[in-house]
Design a protein around this motif. Sequence first.
Motif, short mmCIF file in Angstrom:
data_model
loop_
_atom_site.label_atom_id
_atom_site.label_comp_id
_atom_site.label_asym_id
_atom_site.label_seq_id
_atom_site.Cartn_x
_atom_site.Cartn_y
_atom_site.Cartn_z
N TRP A 125 2.96 53.08 8.51
CA TRP A 125 2.41 53.58 7.24
C TRP A 125 1.23 52.71 6.81
O TRP A 125 0.18 53.22 6.41
N ALA A 126 1.39 51.39 6.89
CA ALA A 126 0.32 50.48 6.47
C ALA A 126 -0.91 50.64 7.36
O ALA A 126 -2.04 50.57 6.87
N GLU A 127 -0.70 50.86 8.65
CA GLU A 127 -1.84 51.05 9.56
C GLU A 127 -2.61 52.32 9.21
O GLU A 127 -3.84 52.31 9.14
N ILE A 128 -1.89 53.42 9.00
CA ILE A 128 -2.55 54.69 8.68
C ILE A 128 -3.22 54.59 7.31
O ILE A 128 -4.40 54.91 7.16
N THR A 129 -2.47 54.15 6.32
CA THR A 129 -3.01 54.05 4.98
C THR A 129 -4.12 53.01 4.91
O THR A 129 -5.16 53.23 4.28
N GLY A 130 -3.90 51.88 5.56
CA GLY A 130 -4.91 50.82 5.57
C GLY A 130 -6.21 51.28 6.19
O GLY A 130 -7.29 50.95 5.72
N THR A 131 -6.11 52.05 7.26
CA THR A 131 -7.31 52.57 7.90
C THR A 131 -8.06 53.48 6.94
O THR A 131 -9.29 53.38 6.79
N ASP A 132 -7.34 54.36 6.26
CA ASP A 132 -7.97 55.23 5.27
C ASP A 132 -8.62 54.42 4.14
O ASP A 132 -9.76 54.69 3.75
N GLY B 286 -14.87 51.70 -3.85
CA GLY B 286 -14.49 50.30 -4.01
C GLY B 286 -15.13 49.62 -5.19
O GLY B 286 -14.53 48.77 -5.85
N ASP B 287 -16.38 50.01 -5.52
CA ASP B 287 -17.05 49.40 -6.65
C ASP B 287 -16.46 49.82 -8.00
O ASP B 287 -16.73 49.20 -9.02
N LEU B 288 -15.63 50.85 -8.01
CA LEU B 288 -14.97 51.30 -9.23
C LEU B 288 -13.61 50.62 -9.45
O LEU B 288 -13.02 50.76 -10.52
N MET B 289 -13.15 49.90 -8.44
CA MET B 289 -11.83 49.26 -8.52
C MET B 289 -11.92 47.93 -9.27
O MET B 289 -12.97 47.29 -9.29
N GLN C 37 -8.98 43.36 -4.09
CA GLN C 37 -8.45 42.23 -3.33
C GLN C 37 -7.10 42.58 -2.72
O GLN C 37 -6.81 42.22 -1.59
N HIS C 38 -6.28 43.34 -3.44
CA HIS C 38 -4.98 43.76 -2.94
C HIS C 38 -5.16 44.64 -1.70
O HIS C 38 -4.47 44.46 -0.69
N VAL C 39 -6.08 45.60 -1.77
CA VAL C 39 -6.34 46.46 -0.61
C VAL C 39 -6.84 45.62 0.56
O VAL C 39 -6.38 45.78 1.69
N GLU C 40 -7.76 44.72 0.29
CA GLU C 40 -8.32 43.91 1.37
C GLU C 40 -7.27 42.98 1.98
O GLU C 40 -7.20 42.84 3.19
N GLN C 41 -6.43 42.36 1.13
CA GLN C 41 -5.40 41.44 1.64
C GLN C 41 -4.31 42.18 2.39
O GLN C 41 -3.95 41.81 3.50
N MET C 42 -3.75 43.22 1.76
CA MET C 42 -2.59 43.89 2.33
C MET C 42 -2.98 44.81 3.48
O MET C 42 -2.37 44.77 4.54
N GLY D 213 -6.24 45.33 4.78
CA GLY D 213 -7.29 44.86 5.67
C GLY D 213 -6.74 44.18 6.90
O GLY D 213 -7.31 44.25 7.99
N ALA D 214 -5.60 43.54 6.74
CA ALA D 214 -4.98 42.82 7.87
C ALA D 214 -4.33 43.76 8.88
O ALA D 214 -4.13 43.38 10.03
N VAL D 215 -4.03 44.98 8.48
CA VAL D 215 -3.31 45.90 9.37
C VAL D 215 -4.09 47.15 9.72
O VAL D 215 -3.63 47.94 10.54
N ALA D 216 -5.25 47.35 9.09
CA ALA D 216 -6.03 48.56 9.37
C ALA D 216 -6.37 48.63 10.85
O ALA D 216 -6.65 47.61 11.49
N LEU D 217 -6.33 49.83 11.37
CA LEU D 217 -6.69 50.05 12.76
C LEU D 217 -8.20 49.85 12.92
O LEU D 217 -8.93 49.76 11.94
N ASP D 218 -8.68 49.86 14.14
CA ASP D 218 -10.08 49.57 14.40
C ASP D 218 -11.05 50.65 13.91
O ASP D 218 -12.25 50.48 13.98
N GLY D 219 -10.52 51.75 13.42
CA GLY D 219 -11.38 52.82 12.91
C GLY D 219 -11.72 53.87 13.96
O GLY D 219 -12.39 54.85 13.65
N SER D 220 -11.28 53.68 15.19
CA SER D 220 -11.57 54.68 16.22
C SER D 220 -10.67 55.89 16.03
O SER D 220 -9.54 55.77 15.54
N VAL D 221 -11.17 57.03 16.41
CA VAL D 221 -10.40 58.26 16.29
C VAL D 221 -9.14 58.19 17.15
O VAL D 221 -8.07 58.62 16.74
#
Length: 186
Positions: free
Chosen positions: A37-44, A54-57, A63-68, A70-78
């Motif tokens: 879940w974190a990988e899918i959501t983190g990638t999104d 991001g500038d509206l946050m 920082q929470h999105v980046e910390q939590m 950012g560490a698990v987001a996939l590489d962004g490839s399809v």
Amino acid sequence: DPEISRRRDDTVALLRGAGYDVVEGVIGDLRRAPELWAEITGTDLVHTMLERVGDLMTASGRQHVEQMFGAVALDGSVSSYNDAWIERAGLLVSWAEFSTRYPIVVAPVAGMPTPLLDFDDMLDAEATTALFDSMRCVPWVNLFGVPSLALPNGIQLVGRRFREDQLFAAARAIEPGLAPVTIATP
């Protein structure tokens, strides 16, 4: 946390008292579900949302999105993103089979008592990981898109897809036995 275990047991007792047949069951192998879940959501979040809004946050939210995540987001490839969704589909089959036998699951929302408001403001990486680890019963619910009803005692009832009615009926049956809710003030 022992307090959460006690609250879970109290909720089970209330359900039994309301006529529900409550038995212990094991939901397949969901150990990977929170990370998936974190990988899918983190990638999104990391590859799309931060760019767009991001500038509206708030600083803490970003920082929470980046910390939590950012560490698990996939590489962004399809392909890696699609592989994660394929893995999710396999886990969802396991959940669907389980939920036909056990239409309502009683689980903690978190493995800790409810924290104070804003406890997660500007958490460092270590505290973010600890928070994620204590909340492992939430991500699999989100991963599968199944309904969950959080009770005021920190326990959740998780149901089958499109069967919110069963959760509301169970909550209504045990509501008289739950402690009154105290509304937090900022």
